[in-house]
Design a protein around this motif. Structure first.
Motif, PDB file in Angstrom:
ATOM      1  N   ALA A   1      -0.552 -14.246  -6.606  1.00 37.24           N
ATOM      2  CA  ALA A   1      -1.001 -14.020  -5.675  1.00 37.24           C
ATOM      3  C   ALA A   1      -0.077 -11.921  -5.882  1.00 37.24           C
ATOM      4  CB  ALA A   1      -0.572 -13.342  -4.644  1.00 37.24           C
ATOM      5  N   TRP A   2      -0.557 -11.046  -6.251  1.00 39.37           N
ATOM      6  CA  TRP A   2      -0.337 -10.300  -7.007  1.00 39.37           C
ATOM      7  C   TRP A   2       0.229  -8.445  -5.459  1.00 39.37           C
ATOM      8  CZ3 TRP A   2       1.727  -9.145 -12.089  1.00 39.37           C
ATOM      9  CH2 TRP A   2       0.771 -10.289 -13.002  1.00 39.37           C
ATOM     10  N   PHE A   3       1.510  -8.461  -5.791  1.00 40.00           N
ATOM     11  CA  PHE A   3       1.943  -8.215  -4.676  1.00 40.00           C
ATOM     12  C   PHE A   3       2.596  -6.432  -5.020  1.00 40.00           C
ATOM     13  CE2 PHE A   3       5.688 -10.943  -5.126  1.00 40.00           C
ATOM     14  CZ  PHE A   3       6.470 -10.121  -4.778  1.00 40.00           C
ATOM     15  N   CYS A   4       2.548  -5.386  -4.223  1.00 40.83           N
ATOM     16  CA  CYS A   4       3.319  -4.618  -4.125  1.00 40.83           C
ATOM     17  C   CYS A   4       4.698  -4.381  -3.415  1.00 40.83           C
ATOM     18  CB  CYS A   4       2.005  -2.789  -3.828  1.00 40.83           C
ATOM     19  SG  CYS A   4       3.235  -1.512  -4.143  1.00 40.83           S
ATOM     20  N   PRO A   5       5.585  -4.049  -3.862  1.00 38.87           N
ATOM     21  CA  PRO A   5       6.913  -4.008  -3.550  1.00 38.87           C
ATOM     22  C   PRO A   5       7.312  -2.861  -2.660  1.00 38.87           C
ATOM     23  CG  PRO A   5       6.621  -5.436  -5.795  1.00 38.87           C
ATOM     24  CD  PRO A   5       5.467  -5.026  -5.005  1.00 38.87           C
ATOM     25  N   ASP A   6       6.647  -1.320  -2.769  1.00 38.71           N
ATOM     26  CA  ASP A   6       6.110  -0.300  -2.614  1.00 38.71           C
ATOM     27  C   ASP A   6       5.650  -0.216  -1.573  1.00 38.71           C
ATOM     28  OD1 ASP A   6       7.384   0.464  -4.857  1.00 38.71           O
ATOM     29  OD2 ASP A   6       5.607   0.833  -6.287  1.00 38.71           O
ATOM     30  N   LEU A   7       4.543  -1.093  -1.233  1.00 42.73           N
ATOM     31  CA  LEU A   7       4.098  -1.095  -0.080  1.00 42.73           C
ATOM     32  C   LEU A   7       4.550  -2.719   1.209  1.00 42.73           C
ATOM     33  CD1 LEU A   7       0.299  -0.768  -0.852  1.00 42.73           C
ATOM     34  CD2 LEU A   7       2.040   1.052   0.568  1.00 42.73           C
ATOM     35  N   PRO A   8       6.012  -2.581   1.764  1.00 42.72           N
ATOM     36  CA  PRO A   8       7.268  -3.816   2.342  1.00 42.72           C
ATOM     37  C   PRO A   8       6.559  -4.049   3.331  1.00 42.72           C
ATOM     38  CG  PRO A   8       7.394  -1.179   2.361  1.00 42.72           C
ATOM     39  CD  PRO A   8       7.416  -1.038   2.087  1.00 42.72           C
ATOM     40  N   VAL A   9       4.953  -4.361   3.582  1.00 43.10           N
ATOM     41  CA  VAL A   9       4.786  -5.213   4.271  1.00 43.10           C
ATOM     42  C   VAL A   9       4.420  -6.537   4.112  1.00 43.10           C
ATOM     43  CG1 VAL A   9       2.677  -4.947   6.550  1.00 43.10           C
ATOM     44  CG2 VAL A   9       3.414  -2.460   5.668  1.00 43.10           C
TER      45      VAL A   9
ATOM     46  N   PRO B   1       7.644  -9.895  -0.052  1.00 39.95           N
ATOM     47  CA  PRO B   1       7.714  -8.446   0.357  1.00 39.95           C
ATOM     48  C   PRO B   1       6.669  -7.452  -0.054  1.00 39.95           C
ATOM     49  CG  PRO B   1       8.878  -9.692  -1.743  1.00 39.95           C
ATOM     50  CD  PRO B   1       7.503 -10.594  -1.345  1.00 39.95           C
ATOM     51  N   GLY B   2       5.709  -7.344   0.022  1.00 45.18           N
ATOM     52  CA  GLY B   2       4.779  -6.164  -0.095  1.00 45.18           C
ATOM     53  C   GLY B   2       3.371  -6.406   0.143  1.00 45.18           C
TER      54      GLY B   2
ATOM     55  N   LYS C   1       4.484  -8.470 -14.111  1.00 44.65           N
ATOM     56  CA  LYS C   1       4.131  -6.914 -13.455  1.00 44.65           C
ATOM     57  C   LYS C   1       2.846  -6.810 -13.924  1.00 44.65           C
ATOM     58  CE  LYS C   1       9.377  -6.365 -12.547  1.00 44.65           C
ATOM     59  NZ  LYS C   1       9.107  -6.396 -11.533  1.00 44.65           N
ATOM     60  N   ALA C   2       2.387  -6.327 -13.159  1.00 40.31           N
ATOM     61  CA  ALA C   2       0.991  -5.631 -13.428  1.00 40.31           C
ATOM     62  C   ALA C   2       0.869  -4.525 -12.418  1.00 40.31           C
ATOM     63  CB  ALA C   2      -0.615  -6.598 -13.596  1.00 40.31           C
ATOM     64  N   ASN C   3      -0.314  -3.253 -13.190  1.00 35.41           N
ATOM     65  CA  ASN C   3      -0.583  -2.091 -12.378  1.00 35.41           C
ATOM     66  C   ASN C   3      -1.913  -2.673 -11.618  1.00 35.41           C
ATOM     67  OD1 ASN C   3       1.768  -0.596 -12.389  1.00 35.41           O
ATOM     68  ND2 ASN C   3       1.068  -0.005 -14.782  1.00 35.41           N
ATOM     69  N   PHE C   4      -2.663  -2.774 -10.787  1.00 36.93           N
ATOM     70  CA  PHE C   4      -3.661  -1.912  -9.976  1.00 36.93           C
ATOM     71  C   PHE C   4      -3.960  -0.947  -9.181  1.00 36.93           C
ATOM     72  CE2 PHE C   4      -2.291  -6.762 -10.000  1.00 36.93           C
ATOM     73  CZ  PHE C   4      -3.572  -7.886 -10.048  1.00 36.93           C
ATOM     74  N   ALA C   5      -4.511   0.285  -9.830  1.00 36.72           N
ATOM     75  CA  ALA C   5      -5.033   1.338  -9.702  1.00 36.72           C
ATOM     76  C   ALA C   5      -3.285   2.509 -10.199  1.00 36.72           C
ATOM     77  CB  ALA C   5      -5.423   1.353  -8.727  1.00 36.72           C
ATOM     78  N   GLU C   6      -3.327   2.916  -9.312  1.00 39.73           N
ATOM     79  CA  GLU C   6      -1.486   3.076  -9.250  1.00 39.73           C
ATOM     80  C   GLU C   6      -0.603   2.733  -8.003  1.00 39.73           C
ATOM     81  OE1 GLU C   6      -3.511   4.939  -5.633  1.00 39.73           O
ATOM     82  OE2 GLU C   6      -4.336   4.812  -7.062  1.00 39.73           O
ATOM     83  N   LEU C   7      -1.073   1.244  -7.905  1.00 40.49           N
ATOM     84  CA  LEU C   7      -0.272   0.484  -6.953  1.00 40.49           C
ATOM     85  C   LEU C   7       1.051  -0.432  -8.697  1.00 40.49           C
ATOM     86  CD1 LEU C   7      -2.245  -0.530  -4.247  1.00 40.49           C
ATOM     87  CD2 LEU C   7      -0.552   0.891  -4.389  1.00 40.49           C
ATOM     88  N   HIS C   8       2.837  -0.654  -8.053  1.00 39.07           N
ATOM     89  CA  HIS C   8       3.023  -1.536  -9.087  1.00 39.07           C
ATOM     90  C   HIS C   8       3.150  -2.471  -8.738  1.00 39.07           C
ATOM     91  CE1 HIS C   8       3.406   2.213 -11.817  1.00 39.07           C
ATOM     92  NE2 HIS C   8       4.472   2.897 -10.709  1.00 39.07           N
ATOM     93  N   CYS C   9       2.975  -3.587  -9.349  1.00 38.69           N
ATOM     94  CA  CYS C   9       2.552  -5.186  -8.328  1.00 38.69           C
ATOM     95  C   CYS C   9       3.599  -6.182  -9.159  1.00 38.69           C
ATOM     96  CB  CYS C   9       1.204  -5.538  -8.129  1.00 38.69           C
ATOM     97  SG  CYS C   9       0.094  -3.925  -7.435  1.00 38.69           S
ATOM     98  N   GLN C  10       3.758  -7.325  -8.608  1.00 33.49           N
ATOM     99  CA  GLN C  10       4.522  -8.218  -9.080  1.00 33.49           C
ATOM    100  C   GLN C  10       4.250  -9.936  -8.356  1.00 33.49           C
ATOM    101  OE1 GLN C  10       8.883  -7.502  -7.984  1.00 33.49           O
ATOM    102  NE2 GLN C  10       8.959  -9.357  -9.222  1.00 33.49           N
ATOM    103  N   LYS C  11       4.275 -10.532  -9.348  1.00 34.83           N
ATOM    104  CA  LYS C  11       3.388 -11.584  -9.645  1.00 34.83           C
ATOM    105  C   LYS C  11       4.174 -12.390  -9.022  1.00 34.83           C
ATOM    106  CE  LYS C  11       1.346 -15.712 -12.761  1.00 34.83           C
ATOM    107  NZ  LYS C  11       1.148 -15.966 -13.306  1.00 34.83           N
ATOM    108  N   ALA C  12       3.371 -13.664  -7.702  1.00 37.58           N
ATOM    109  CA  ALA C  12       3.639 -14.482  -7.019  1.00 37.58           C
ATOM    110  C   ALA C  12       2.861 -16.164  -6.845  1.00 37.58           C
ATOM    111  CB  ALA C  12       3.575 -14.604  -5.730  1.00 37.58           C
TER     112      ALA C  12
END
Length: 191
Positions: A134-142, A153-154, A112-123
């Motif tokens: 890629a680093w994706f943000c599950p809190d933005l589920p698009v 899934p983000g 996991k890593a943060n990009f600004a205020e976005l909590h992201c996960q690695k894939a």
């Protein structure tokens, strides 16, 4: 939301010190995404302002502007529900290319890593001959991302290949402001 990227691509492996660079933006909707040049958008806005000023300040109605576009004219539209990818090429004319949205086999890790205020996960994945992280943000589920990258899934907020020849580096995120653009008026206030 809008996700801004600093895009770089080593187009000539004999000249790695000078990759192609451009500011790009991903417009994220509820079930779709649009990825395009932010630099081109700014160039077009500047041209519209210059055109408005030229029309307003031209006593005889004759105007002459030099408008040089140096940014990419390719736009990518991802329609998740329809599994469709549309590429729009702007050259002398506009061309639309319809295709299936690529199916990418992602391997999601616990990193996991943060990009600004976005909590992201690695894939990671292998796509188009390259190994991508890629680093994706599950809190933005698009399930969209830059270029043709999709399916996580983000929203993908940063991505790069193993050799760092293709990099979509996270720059910032902002909320979209919806509204109509202003029409160009002549010096008498007519549209």
């Amino acid at each position: 939301i809008l996700v801004h990227y600093k895009f770089s691509h080593v187009r000539d492996t004999n000249n790695r010190a000078h990759p192609y660079t451009e500011n790009m933006v991903l417009f994220v909707g509820k079930a779709s995404g649009s990825f395009r040049s932010y630099d081109r958008q700014l160039q077009n806005e500047l041209y519209r302002r210059q055109m408005q000023e030229a029309i307003t300040n031209s006593p005889d109605g004759n105007i002459r502007l030099d408008h040089k576009i140096t940014a990419s004219g390719t736009e990518y539209y991802q329609f998740i529900n329809y599994k469709k990818l549309v590429r729009k090429e702007k050259m002398m004319n506009s061309y639309i290319v319809n295709d299936a949205l690529p199916v990418i086999t992602w391997h999601i890790s616990a990193d996991k890593a943060n990009f600004a205020e976005l909590h992201c996960q690695k894939a990671t994945c292998h796509f188009k001959g390259r190994d991508y992280t890629a680093w994706f943000c599950p809190d933005l589920p698009v399930r969209v991302g830059p270029w043709k990258l999709n399916g996580l899934p983000g929203v993908i907020v940063e991505a790069y290949d193993a050799k760092k020849e293709v990099v979509f580096k996270f720059d910032r995120v902002e909320k979209a402001v919806l509204g109509a653009s202003k029409p160009i008026k002549d010096r008498h206030g007519r549209i």
